[in-house]
Design a protein around this motif. Structure first.
Motif, PDB file in Angstrom:
ATOM      1  N   SER A   1       0.824  -1.204   0.000  1.00 30.29           N
ATOM      2  CA  SER A   1       0.000   0.000   0.000  1.00 30.29           C
ATOM      3  C   SER A   1       0.858   1.255   0.000  1.00 30.29           C
ATOM      4  O   SER A   1       0.361   2.357  -0.141  1.00 30.29           O
ATOM      5  N   GLU A   2       2.153   1.078   0.144  1.00 31.75           N
ATOM      6  CA  GLU A   2       3.058   2.223   0.134  1.00 31.75           C
ATOM      7  C   GLU A   2       4.457   1.749  -0.239  1.00 31.75           C
ATOM      8  O   GLU A   2       4.879   0.669   0.148  1.00 31.75           O
TER       9      GLU A   2
ATOM     10  N   SER B   1      -4.230   0.384  -5.944  1.00 30.03           N
ATOM     11  CA  SER B   1      -4.450   0.996  -4.636  1.00 30.03           C
ATOM     12  C   SER B   1      -4.578   2.502  -4.801  1.00 30.03           C
ATOM     13  O   SER B   1      -3.926   3.100  -5.652  1.00 30.03           O
ATOM     14  N   GLY B   2      -5.447   3.116  -3.981  1.00 27.22           N
ATOM     15  CA  GLY B   2      -5.587   4.565  -3.997  1.00 27.22           C
ATOM     16  C   GLY B   2      -6.669   5.051  -4.944  1.00 27.22           C
ATOM     17  O   GLY B   2      -7.375   4.269  -5.584  1.00 27.22           O
TER      18      GLY B   2
ATOM     19  N   VAL C   1       0.976  10.985  -2.260  1.00 24.49           N
ATOM     20  CA  VAL C   1      -0.182  11.839  -1.975  1.00 24.49           C
ATOM     21  C   VAL C   1       0.098  13.251  -2.484  1.00 24.49           C
ATOM     22  O   VAL C   1       1.152  13.831  -2.205  1.00 24.49           O
TER      23      VAL C   1
ATOM     24  N   ASN D   1      -4.037   8.436   0.229  1.00 28.85           N
ATOM     25  CA  ASN D   1      -3.026   7.381   0.240  1.00 28.85           C
ATOM     26  C   ASN D   1      -2.283   7.348  -1.097  1.00 28.85           C
ATOM     27  O   ASN D   1      -2.764   7.897  -2.093  1.00 28.85           O
TER      28      ASN D   1
END
Length: 217
Positions: free
Chosen positions: A84-85, A127-128, A108, A163
């Motif tokens: 996720s990051e 994701s995001g 972001v 995110n």
């Protein structure tokens, strides 16, 4: 009573047909619904333990610098288990004779950068949330969406959520150096300006040249 069989169309087929009816030639967006899957042992082991504050990149194989061998290249759970990051804006995963797979993380408030290139590009978001601007058209995008950018079309993708916006993209043919890893967009822009992010020569050859030099195996 005569029973007539009914052929059900999958959701992606209906979406594509609707796009054709509306003459959406500049930008195609597909909404992909993923079934819940159990992460593979390889990626599960690479994910952080409970209490960790930052996910780690899964152990991707070293990208090829030479023309690929005739064999499988396997990336498990690409739509369900990506972190996720991550700290990398761009990472080339694989380069072929006619295509290239690249993982991207837009921070972001960040964006990919408005550009036009002479290769086709297919982006799948994992994701995001964000905003796609392609050929003068705008669409909100989220995890599970796929956007097709035809060669020669001006485009930009912005992260509008809280995110990181994570995606993997396929260029056809390759657009970047086979071993490219850019920590930030600024690093990538500088490498491009200085001519240090050019695709390998062998990835720009014609189909006829490849068929003459590389027998099928």
């Amino acid at each position: 009573m005569l029973t007539v069989p009914v052929r059900l169309r999958p959701s992606w087929f209906i979406a594509a047909a609707a796009a054709r009816r509306h003459h959406a030639t500049s930008c195609l967006v597909f909404h992909i619904t993923n079934q819940k899957r159990t992460p593979s042992p390889t990626l599960a082991a690479a994910r952080p333990i409970s209490g960790s504050t930052k996910n780690k990149m899964p152990p991707f194989p070293t990208p090829n610098e030479e023309p690929p061998a005739h064999g499988m290249v396997y990336f498990p759970d690409m739509t369900t288990a990506l972190p996720s990051e991550s700290g990398e804006f761009r990472r080339v995963l694989w380069t072929g004779l006619y295509s290239q797979v690249v993982l991207m993380t837009v921070p972001v408030g960040g964006d990919i950068g408005e550009e036009v290139h002479t290769v086709d590009q297919i982006l799948t978001f994992t994701s995001g949330t964000g905003l796609a601007q392609v050929g003068g058209e705008e669409r909100h995008i989220k995890a599970g969406d796929m956007v097709v950018v035809p060669a020669g079309t001006k485009h930009q993708f912005l992260n509008t959520g809280p995110n990181p916006l994570i995606l993997y993209t396929v260029y056809s043919p390759a657009e970047h150096k086979a071993t490219t890893v850019h920590k930030t967009k600024e690093e990538g822009d500088k490498a491009e300006e200085e001519g240090r992010d050019e695709p390998p020569i062998w990835s720009q050859r014609s189909k006829q040249e490849n068929e003459e030099d590389r027998p099928v195996g």
